[in-house]
Design an enzyme around this catalytic site. Structure first.
Site, mmCIF file in Angstrom:
data_model
loop_
_atom_site.group_PDB
_atom_site.id
_atom_site.type_symbol
_atom_site.label_atom_id
_atom_site.label_comp_id
_atom_site.label_asym_id
_atom_site.label_seq_id
_atom_site.Cartn_x
_atom_site.Cartn_y
_atom_site.Cartn_z
ATOM 1 N N ASP A 153 0.817 -1.212 0.000
ATOM 2 C CA ASP A 153 0.000 0.000 0.000
ATOM 3 C C ASP A 153 0.853 1.266 0.000
ATOM 4 O O ASP A 153 0.364 2.342 -0.301
ATOM 5 C CB ASP A 153 -0.914 -0.009 1.236
ATOM 6 C CG ASP A 153 -2.341 0.369 0.896
ATOM 7 O OD1 ASP A 153 -2.669 0.492 -0.302
ATOM 8 O OD2 ASP A 153 -3.134 0.556 1.829
ATOM 9 N N LEU A 211 -12.083 8.717 0.554
ATOM 10 C CA LEU A 211 -12.846 9.014 1.764
ATOM 11 C C LEU A 211 -13.680 7.802 2.154
ATOM 12 O O LEU A 211 -14.734 7.529 1.584
ATOM 13 C CB LEU A 211 -13.761 10.228 1.533
ATOM 14 C CG LEU A 211 -13.085 11.493 0.987
ATOM 15 C CD1 LEU A 211 -14.120 12.589 0.752
ATOM 16 C CD2 LEU A 211 -11.997 11.977 1.930
ATOM 17 N N GLY A 212 -13.176 7.050 3.122
ATOM 18 C CA GLY A 212 -13.913 5.928 3.678
ATOM 19 C C GLY A 212 -13.800 6.009 5.182
ATOM 20 O O GLY A 212 -13.667 7.102 5.741
ATOM 21 N N ASP A 284 -19.838 6.136 11.391
ATOM 22 C CA ASP A 284 -20.493 6.099 10.082
ATOM 23 C C ASP A 284 -21.164 7.442 9.812
ATOM 24 O O ASP A 284 -22.060 7.862 10.559
ATOM 25 C CB ASP A 284 -21.525 4.968 10.066
ATOM 26 C CG ASP A 284 -22.078 4.687 8.677
ATOM 27 O OD1 ASP A 284 -22.326 5.649 7.923
ATOM 28 O OD2 ASP A 284 -22.279 3.501 8.347
ATOM 29 N N GLY A 332 -15.978 4.818 0.353
ATOM 30 C CA GLY A 332 -17.407 4.774 0.679
ATOM 31 C C GLY A 332 -18.080 6.130 0.716
ATOM 32 O O GLY A 332 -19.146 6.335 0.128
ATOM 33 N N GLY A 334 -16.684 9.057 -0.402
ATOM 34 C CA GLY A 334 -16.405 9.733 -1.666
ATOM 35 C C GLY A 334 -17.327 9.294 -2.784
ATOM 36 O O GLY A 334 -17.758 10.106 -3.607
ATOM 37 N N GLU A 335 -17.657 8.006 -2.816
ATOM 38 C CA GLU A 335 -18.510 7.468 -3.874
ATOM 39 C C GLU A 335 -19.987 7.751 -3.647
ATOM 40 O O GLU A 335 -20.739 7.938 -4.609
ATOM 41 C CB GLU A 335 -18.312 5.956 -3.986
ATOM 42 C CG GLU A 335 -16.948 5.528 -4.497
ATOM 43 C CD GLU A 335 -16.751 4.024 -4.373
ATOM 44 O OE1 GLU A 335 -17.752 3.281 -4.501
ATOM 45 O OE2 GLU A 335 -15.614 3.587 -4.126
ATOM 46 N N HIS A 336 -20.419 7.791 -2.383
ATOM 47 C CA HIS A 336 -21.855 7.768 -2.109
ATOM 48 C C HIS A 336 -22.424 9.037 -1.479
ATOM 49 O O HIS A 336 -23.649 9.187 -1.448
ATOM 50 C CB HIS A 336 -22.181 6.571 -1.211
ATOM 51 C CG HIS A 336 -21.805 5.256 -1.815
ATOM 52 N ND1 HIS A 336 -22.409 4.755 -2.945
ATOM 53 C CD2 HIS A 336 -20.863 4.337 -1.460
ATOM 54 C CE1 HIS A 336 -21.872 3.589 -3.254
ATOM 55 N NE2 HIS A 336 -20.929 3.318 -2.372
ATOM 56 N N GLU A 385 -9.457 -2.023 -5.442
ATOM 57 C CA GLU A 385 -8.137 -2.441 -4.984
ATOM 58 C C GLU A 385 -7.882 -3.917 -5.287
ATOM 59 O O GLU A 385 -6.755 -4.300 -5.634
ATOM 60 C CB GLU A 385 -7.999 -2.167 -3.486
ATOM 61 C CG GLU A 385 -7.981 -0.688 -3.137
ATOM 62 C CD GLU A 385 -8.076 -0.439 -1.642
ATOM 63 O OE1 GLU A 385 -7.088 0.034 -1.075
ATOM 64 O OE2 GLU A 385 -9.141 -0.718 -1.060
#
Length: 398
Positions: A153, A211-212, A284, A332, A334-336, A385
């Site tokens: 990573d 961003l998760g 969350d 998570g 960033g996508e949603h 990933e």
């Protein structure tokens, strides 16, 4: 070629199997089989397996980690989720290894020397490298001499300029390996490649927002990482789900003088801070936004602080690049989260960045959501990933 990808963590194992015939496809291939093993306590885990035809869910009690992983793998060639006839069909196993230190700047075939190096780096990644090494050893026990590949990573950030990598402490810190390594490199590298594919061109100045629950930013110049928010450990940088991100080191000195020890500080900063620590509700963001709707002031503060820190760090990446041509959101949140994207991009309006509000609300995958006349393109990318690890395995074997 059949490639098994294993992402081993301290509390979970995520696996998937890819079948690649001929040259690598231009776009991510769907896995034949996906599985996740989540540990609820040392002897109890839940297993979920998914294939195109069948899903499987099981509770596993009174099992060791090795036995649980062995059972997980047998679902590849036995039972309703079977997709291969025998274990020997697996040609290579790829592992996400969080910390590769200064010596591993690309993926490598696992040898005894590589295993020793991963073990030696445990002090720099105590929450991750032990589980990564355990995964490698378990595969050796279960699948024998199958080729294994370590995908680090930290590798994407291994050529950071000195001014980005070196901390302003004593110069001899470098001899101790104390420097910025950066993390989420597999995701950032995948997003760099995917951005070029989506736009049909190379990008000079790119900022990626992963961003998760963990979160990091990376400034990419002509395909190379030149700055990143995570540092010596994944604790530095942005406010995260349970991690504090960057804070004044003097706070730690103050707390140590009050009697806190290293383990207590480790737990506080890694597990009890960030969105969870400030909101008192959850790590969350979705649950925090529900609490905000019920007028929870602490939850609102947590979200406001999260965005403030994100914007401040974006400013730093912007200065490192001298501008930005493309902004990518992944992970998570960033996508949603259309609202996080909108509020972040609003702060960059002075650059001529404009979102298409309708596209943004739809949260489309692997698409440009900027307005037609925006001077900065904005992409939402589903980070893959596992596929990136499979690509590395293919390249090592062909």
């Amino acid at each position: 070629m059949k490639i098994l990808v294993l992402n081993a963590g301290s509390s979970s194992h995520k696996c998937c199997l890819y079948a690649i015939e001929g040259p690598l496809p231009d776009h991510p291939a769907p896995p034949l089989w996906e599985a996740q093993l989540d540990w609820h306590d040392p002897n109890h885990a839940s297993l979920k397996v998914k294939t195109k035809r069948e899903n499987l869910e099981e509770d596993l009690s009174d099992v060791s980690r090795a036995d649980a992983l062995s059972h997980l793998l047998t679902t590849l060639w036995h039972g309703p989720t079977q997709v291969i006839q025998m274990a020997q069909e697996i040609n290579v196993v790829g592992h996400r290894v969080v910390h590769g230190g200064q010596d591993y700047q690309s993926s490598v075939v696992v040898t005894s020397e590589v295993k020793t190096a991963i073990a030696d780096l445990i002090p720099l990644a105590p929450n991750h490298n032990p589980a990564n090494l355990e995964g490698i050893k378990l595969i050796e026990q279960l699948l024998g001499n199958v080729r294994q590949v370590a995908v680090f990573d930290t590798a994407f950030h291994s050529h950071l300029p000195e001014v980005a990598a070196i901390y302003p402490g004593p110069y001899d810190w470098q001899q101790q390996g104390i420097r910025r390594y950066g993390f989420h490199g597999i995701s950032h590298q995948y997003c760099t490649q995917r951005t070029a594919e989506i736009l049909g061109r190379g990008v000079d100045r790119l900022i990626i927002c992963h961003l998760g629950n963990g979160a990091s930013l990376t400034a990419v110049k002509q395909g190379q990482s030149i700055d990143t928010s995570m540092g010596f450990t994944p604790l530095e940088g942005l406010m995260m789900g349970t991690r504090s991100g960057s804070i004044d080191p003097g706070i730690l000195i103050h707390l140590m003088r009050q009697g806190y020890d290293a383990d207590q500080l480790d737990h506080m900063l890694n597990k009890a801070s960030g969105l969870k620590g400030i909101s008192g509700v959850s790590h969350d963001l979705r649950e925090i936004e529900q609490a905000i709707a019920q007028d929870n002031a602490q939850a609102k503060l947590a979200r406001d602080l999260y965005l403030h820190r994100l914007k401040a760090c974006l400013g730093s990446m912007l200065m490192s690049l001298g501008g930005v041509d493309v902004l990518v959101f992944t992970g998570g949140i960033g996508e949603h989260s259309a609202s996080v994207r909108a509020e972040t991009c609003e702060a960059l309006a002075f650059l001529g960045l404009k979102l298409d509000p309708i596209l943004n609300r739809k949260s489309p995958v692997d698409q440009d959501i900027a307005a037609v006349d925006s001077k900065v393109r904005v992409l939402v990318i589903k980070t893959q990933e596992d596929w990136a690890i499979a690509q590395s395995c293919y390249e090592q074997c062909c």
